[in-house]
Design a protein around this motif. Structure first.
Motif, PDB file in Angstrom:
ATOM      1  N   ILE A  30       0.739  -1.244  -0.190  1.00  0.00           N
ATOM      2  CA  ILE A  30       0.120  -0.134   0.152  1.00  0.00           C
ATOM      3  C   ILE A  30       0.870   1.229  -0.038  1.00  0.00           C
ATOM      4  CG2 ILE A  30      -1.545   1.197   1.232  1.00  0.00           C
ATOM      5  CD1 ILE A  30      -2.729  -1.523   2.270  1.00  0.00           C
ATOM      6  N   SER A  31       1.959   0.995   0.638  1.00  0.00           N
ATOM      7  CA  SER A  31       2.934   2.292   0.653  1.00  0.00           C
ATOM      8  C   SER A  31       3.538   2.822  -0.505  1.00  0.00           C
ATOM      9  CB  SER A  31       4.104   2.108   1.481  1.00  0.00           C
ATOM     10  OG  SER A  31       5.088   1.245   1.022  1.00  0.00           O
ATOM     11  N   ILE A  32       3.578   1.855  -1.654  1.00  0.00           N
ATOM     12  CA  ILE A  32       4.047   2.296  -3.016  1.00  0.00           C
ATOM     13  C   ILE A  32       3.330   3.203  -3.601  1.00  0.00           C
ATOM     14  CG2 ILE A  32       4.855   1.378  -5.431  1.00  0.00           C
ATOM     15  CD1 ILE A  32       5.360  -1.286  -3.886  1.00  0.00           C
ATOM     16  N   PRO A  33       1.904   3.169  -3.972  1.00  0.00           N
ATOM     17  CA  PRO A  33       1.216   4.123  -4.591  1.00  0.00           C
ATOM     18  C   PRO A  33       1.333   5.451  -3.662  1.00  0.00           C
ATOM     19  CG  PRO A  33      -0.314   2.431  -3.780  1.00  0.00           C
ATOM     20  CD  PRO A  33       1.204   1.813  -3.681  1.00  0.00           C
ATOM     21  N   PHE A  34       1.118   5.370  -2.310  1.00  0.00           N
ATOM     22  CA  PHE A  34       1.088   6.475  -1.631  1.00  0.00           C
ATOM     23  C   PHE A  34       2.381   7.292  -1.550  1.00  0.00           C
ATOM     24  CE2 PHE A  34      -2.329   4.673   1.437  1.00  0.00           C
ATOM     25  CZ  PHE A  34      -3.331   5.420   0.701  1.00  0.00           C
ATOM     26  N   VAL A  39       5.548  11.953  -3.662  1.00  0.00           N
ATOM     27  CA  VAL A  39       6.560  12.324  -4.484  1.00  0.00           C
ATOM     28  C   VAL A  39       6.140  13.440  -5.825  1.00  0.00           C
ATOM     29  CG1 VAL A  39       8.658  11.867  -5.892  1.00  0.00           C
ATOM     30  CG2 VAL A  39       8.126  10.689  -3.986  1.00  0.00           C
ATOM     31  N   ILE A  40       4.982  12.961  -6.257  1.00  0.00           N
ATOM     32  CA  ILE A  40       4.573  13.845  -7.361  1.00  0.00           C
ATOM     33  C   ILE A  40       3.853  14.889  -6.987  1.00  0.00           C
ATOM     34  CG2 ILE A  40       2.728  13.738  -9.060  1.00  0.00           C
ATOM     35  CD1 ILE A  40       2.835  10.832  -9.342  1.00  0.00           C
ATOM     36  N   ALA A  41       3.150  14.972  -5.780  1.00  0.00           N
ATOM     37  CA  ALA A  41       2.592  16.146  -4.949  1.00  0.00           C
ATOM     38  C   ALA A  41       3.785  17.150  -4.900  1.00  0.00           C
ATOM     39  CB  ALA A  41       2.099  15.755  -3.970  1.00  0.00           C
ATOM     40  N   MET A  42       5.157  16.750  -4.097  1.00  0.00           N
ATOM     41  CA  MET A  42       5.958  17.534  -3.927  1.00  0.00           C
ATOM     42  C   MET A  42       6.556  18.208  -5.161  1.00  0.00           C
ATOM     43  SD  MET A  42       6.207  17.521  -0.392  1.00  0.00           S
ATOM     44  CE  MET A  42       8.006  18.038  -0.294  1.00  0.00           C
ATOM     45  N   LEU A  43       7.018  17.346  -5.980  1.00  0.00           N
ATOM     46  CA  LEU A  43       7.441  17.717  -7.092  1.00  0.00           C
ATOM     47  C   LEU A  43       6.767  18.818  -7.943  1.00  0.00           C
ATOM     48  CD1 LEU A  43       9.396  14.585  -8.613  1.00  0.00           C
ATOM     49  CD2 LEU A  43      10.270  16.515  -7.388  1.00  0.00           C
ATOM     50  N   GLY A  44       5.514  18.525  -8.166  1.00  0.00           N
ATOM     51  CA  GLY A  44       4.468  19.243  -8.920  1.00  0.00           C
ATOM     52  C   GLY A  44       4.259  20.547  -8.224  1.00  0.00           C
ATOM     53  N   VAL A  81       1.903  12.237   5.733  1.00  0.00           N
ATOM     54  CA  VAL A  81       2.498  11.103   5.095  1.00  0.00           C
ATOM     55  C   VAL A  81       4.036  10.827   5.390  1.00  0.00           C
ATOM     56  CG1 VAL A  81       3.409  10.600   2.528  1.00  0.00           C
ATOM     57  CG2 VAL A  81       1.319  11.870   2.599  1.00  0.00           C
ATOM     58  N   PRO A  82       4.674  11.364   5.722  1.00  0.00           N
ATOM     59  CA  PRO A  82       6.007  10.809   6.493  1.00  0.00           C
ATOM     60  C   PRO A  82       5.856   9.897   7.564  1.00  0.00           C
ATOM     61  CG  PRO A  82       6.365  13.296   5.950  1.00  0.00           C
ATOM     62  CD  PRO A  82       4.988  12.930   5.883  1.00  0.00           C
ATOM     63  N   LYS A  83       4.863  10.140   8.330  1.00  0.00           N
ATOM     64  CA  LYS A  83       4.428   9.439   9.418  1.00  0.00           C
ATOM     65  C   LYS A  83       4.010   8.096   9.225  1.00  0.00           C
ATOM     66  CE  LYS A  83       4.217   7.932  13.666  1.00  0.00           C
ATOM     67  NZ  LYS A  83       5.440   7.581  14.459  1.00  0.00           N
ATOM     68  N   MET A  84       2.992   8.471   8.214  1.00  0.00           N
ATOM     69  CA  MET A  84       2.144   7.218   7.509  1.00  0.00           C
ATOM     70  C   MET A  84       3.245   6.160   6.793  1.00  0.00           C
ATOM     71  SD  MET A  84      -0.006   6.925   4.166  1.00  0.00           S
ATOM     72  CE  MET A  84      -0.924   8.469   4.437  1.00  0.00           C
ATOM     73  N   PRO A 287      -5.750  15.567  -3.896  1.00  0.00           N
ATOM     74  CA  PRO A 287      -5.896  16.994  -4.346  1.00  0.00           C
ATOM     75  C   PRO A 287      -4.247  17.442  -4.419  1.00  0.00           C
ATOM     76  CG  PRO A 287      -7.587  16.663  -2.454  1.00  0.00           C
ATOM     77  CD  PRO A 287      -6.756  15.415  -2.586  1.00  0.00           C
ATOM     78  N   PRO A 288      -3.532  17.399  -3.299  1.00  0.00           N
ATOM     79  CA  PRO A 288      -2.159  17.953  -3.655  1.00  0.00           C
ATOM     80  C   PRO A 288      -1.342  17.268  -4.692  1.00  0.00           C
ATOM     81  CG  PRO A 288      -2.440  17.389  -1.199  1.00  0.00           C
ATOM     82  CD  PRO A 288      -3.739  16.686  -2.066  1.00  0.00           C
ATOM     83  N   MET A 289      -1.798  15.981  -5.178  1.00  0.00           N
ATOM     84  CA  MET A 289      -1.050  15.548  -6.350  1.00  0.00           C
ATOM     85  C   MET A 289      -1.558  15.860  -7.529  1.00  0.00           C
ATOM     86  SD  MET A 289      -1.087  11.302  -7.628  1.00  0.00           S
ATOM     87  CE  MET A 289      -2.754  11.587  -7.778  1.00  0.00           C
ATOM     88  N   LEU A 290      -3.074  16.151  -7.725  1.00  0.00           N
ATOM     89  CA  LEU A 290      -3.723  16.300  -9.024  1.00  0.00           C
ATOM     90  C   LEU A 290      -3.636  17.806  -9.299  1.00  0.00           C
ATOM     91  CD1 LEU A 290      -6.637  14.162  -8.733  1.00  0.00           C
ATOM     92  CD2 LEU A 290      -4.494  13.581 -10.094  1.00  0.00           C
ATOM     93  N   ASN A 291      -3.617  18.934  -8.354  1.00  0.00           N
ATOM     94  CA  ASN A 291      -3.771  20.062  -8.496  1.00  0.00           C
ATOM     95  C   ASN A 291      -2.788  20.681  -9.385  1.00  0.00           C
ATOM     96  OD1 ASN A 291      -6.158  20.495  -6.991  1.00  0.00           O
ATOM     97  ND2 ASN A 291      -5.115  21.227  -5.101  1.00  0.00           N
ATOM     98  N   PRO A 292      -1.378  20.363  -9.187  1.00  0.00           N
ATOM     99  CA  PRO A 292      -0.277  20.790 -10.010  1.00  0.00           C
ATOM    100  C   PRO A 292      -0.486  20.266 -11.445  1.00  0.00           C
ATOM    101  CG  PRO A 292       0.648  20.060  -8.139  1.00  0.00           C
ATOM    102  CD  PRO A 292      -0.719  19.629  -8.017  1.00  0.00           C
ATOM    103  N   ILE A 293      -0.968  19.122 -11.523  1.00  0.00           N
ATOM    104  CA  ILE A 293      -1.096  18.545 -12.991  1.00  0.00           C
ATOM    105  C   ILE A 293      -2.292  19.096 -13.785  1.00  0.00           C
ATOM    106  CG2 ILE A 293      -1.906  16.329 -14.317  1.00  0.00           C
ATOM    107  CD1 ILE A 293      -0.512  14.924 -11.918  1.00  0.00           C
TER     108      ILE A 293
END
Length: 342
Positions: A30-34, A39-44, A81-84, A287-293
């Motif tokens: 489960i951690s892989i997609p999260f 990472v995508i959210a941070m970079l975007g 997320v880091p704690k997760m 939302p954090p991942m999709l908003n930049p996209i």
């Protein structure tokens, strides 16, 4: 001895976050997609802020609000997320009592701030389309700063009572939270006291804030659509509506999953707990991942600037690679010269 342990546990020093109950064996998978979403959210979001800062033509109210949205998204996902991931990867489930309340405050306050930013962006689109001649004079830098301050203060002040009240309750049942983060009601439900004030306050504030923001956004877009349909040509209507497309899409991505999550959490008692937790985490990260996209793909200025940055980087890398090849070829030719033969 039991009284001593009970009195100690009344004020626990740590809580235990279970992660996703019932799916502990699949935590690594489960951690892989999260992790990828994070990472995508941070970079975007960093890319959005970099592009707006370095491109003078983007120094406009809409893009300033977009930077505010990017900062909010970064804090919102970074506070959880880091704690997760530490739970999923290293089984680090403990979190300090104060750290848990701090995470609770940041989680709910920045969620409220993001809703306020979408409302501010709707106001910007309303002024830009319905009263374009006053847009540059109405939304000046001092006005934008005041709007940002109101958004931050509103999110902080309406959320602050939640951790303050939670810190006052005695916790004598258990210190195990069946979540990946310190969500307000997940923590309060562990208290051995009448916590209806927390439940009522959280429910009223969440419904009031989100309802008012959604109503304001809806009213703004009713006026925007009236102005768009009054334009003389179809091309003008499509072009004007295109400036709102990314904002509308981002609003749907933010509100629809959040409202569905609240409804299932309050009314869906037959829904498995692991589905609640899993879906809540997806709602937090999507939302954090999709908003930049969304804004990067649908906003022409950002898209062109992004392509320009990547093309410049590509030309630089290609030039370095070519110069390296030329130097290597020159050295090889000199080594093969007659005077250099062994």
């Amino acid at each position: 001895m039991s009284d001593f342990n009970s009195s100690d546990f009344t004020n626990p020093s740590t809580f235990i976050l279970l992660g996703i109950p019932g799916l502990e064996a699949a935590h690594v998978w489960i951690s892989i997609p999260f992790c990828a979403m994070y990472v995508i959210a941070m970079l975007g979001n960093f890319a959005i802020m970099f592009i707006v800062k370095t491109e003078p033509s983007l120094h406009e109210p809409m893009y300033y609000f977009l930077c505010m949205l990017a900062i909010t998204d970064l804090v919102l996902c970074t506070c959880t997320v880091p704690k997760m991931l530490s739970i999923f990867w290293f089984n680090f489930r403990e979190i300090g009592f104060s750290a848990c309340l701090t995470q609770m405050f940041f989680l709910h306050s920045f969620f409220t701030m993001e809703s306020g930013i979408f409302m501010a962006m709707a106001f910007d689109r309303y002024v830009a389309i319905c009263d374009p001649l006053r847009h540059s004079t109405t939304l000046r830098i001092p006005v934008l700063a005041k709007i940002a301050l109101v958004v931050v203060l509103r999110g902080s002040l309406v959320t602050l009572p939640c951790p303050l009240l939670a810190s006052k309750w005695p916790y004598c049942r258990t210190n195990i939270i069946p979540q990946t983060c310190c969500e307000h009601m997940a923590v309060v439900n562990l208290a051995c006291a009448d916590t209806r004030i927390n439940s009522y306050y959280g429910l009223i504030v969440a419904n009031l804030v989100i309802s008012l923001d959604v109503i304001f956004i809806a009213v703004s877009y009713v006026q925007i659509l009236r102005a768009i349909f009054s334009l003389p040509t179809k091309d003008a209507r499509l072009k004007t509506f295109g400036t709102c497309g990314s904002h509308l899409f981002a609003i749907l991505v933010f509100y629809i999953p959040a409202i569905f999550s609240v409804i299932t959490y309050r009314a869906g008692h037959k829904v498995p707990l692991h589905f609640h937790v899993l879906f809540a985490n997806v709602c937090l990260l999507a939302p954090p991942m999709l908003n930049p996209i969304i804004f990067g793909v649908r906003t022409k200025q950002i898209r062109n600037r992004l392509f320009q940055v990547f093309s410049q980087r590509g030309i630089t890398v290609f030039s370095l690679f070519s110069s390296f090849q030329k130097e290597a070829s020159g050295e090889l030719a000199s080594d093969m010269a007659p005077g250099r033969l062994p």
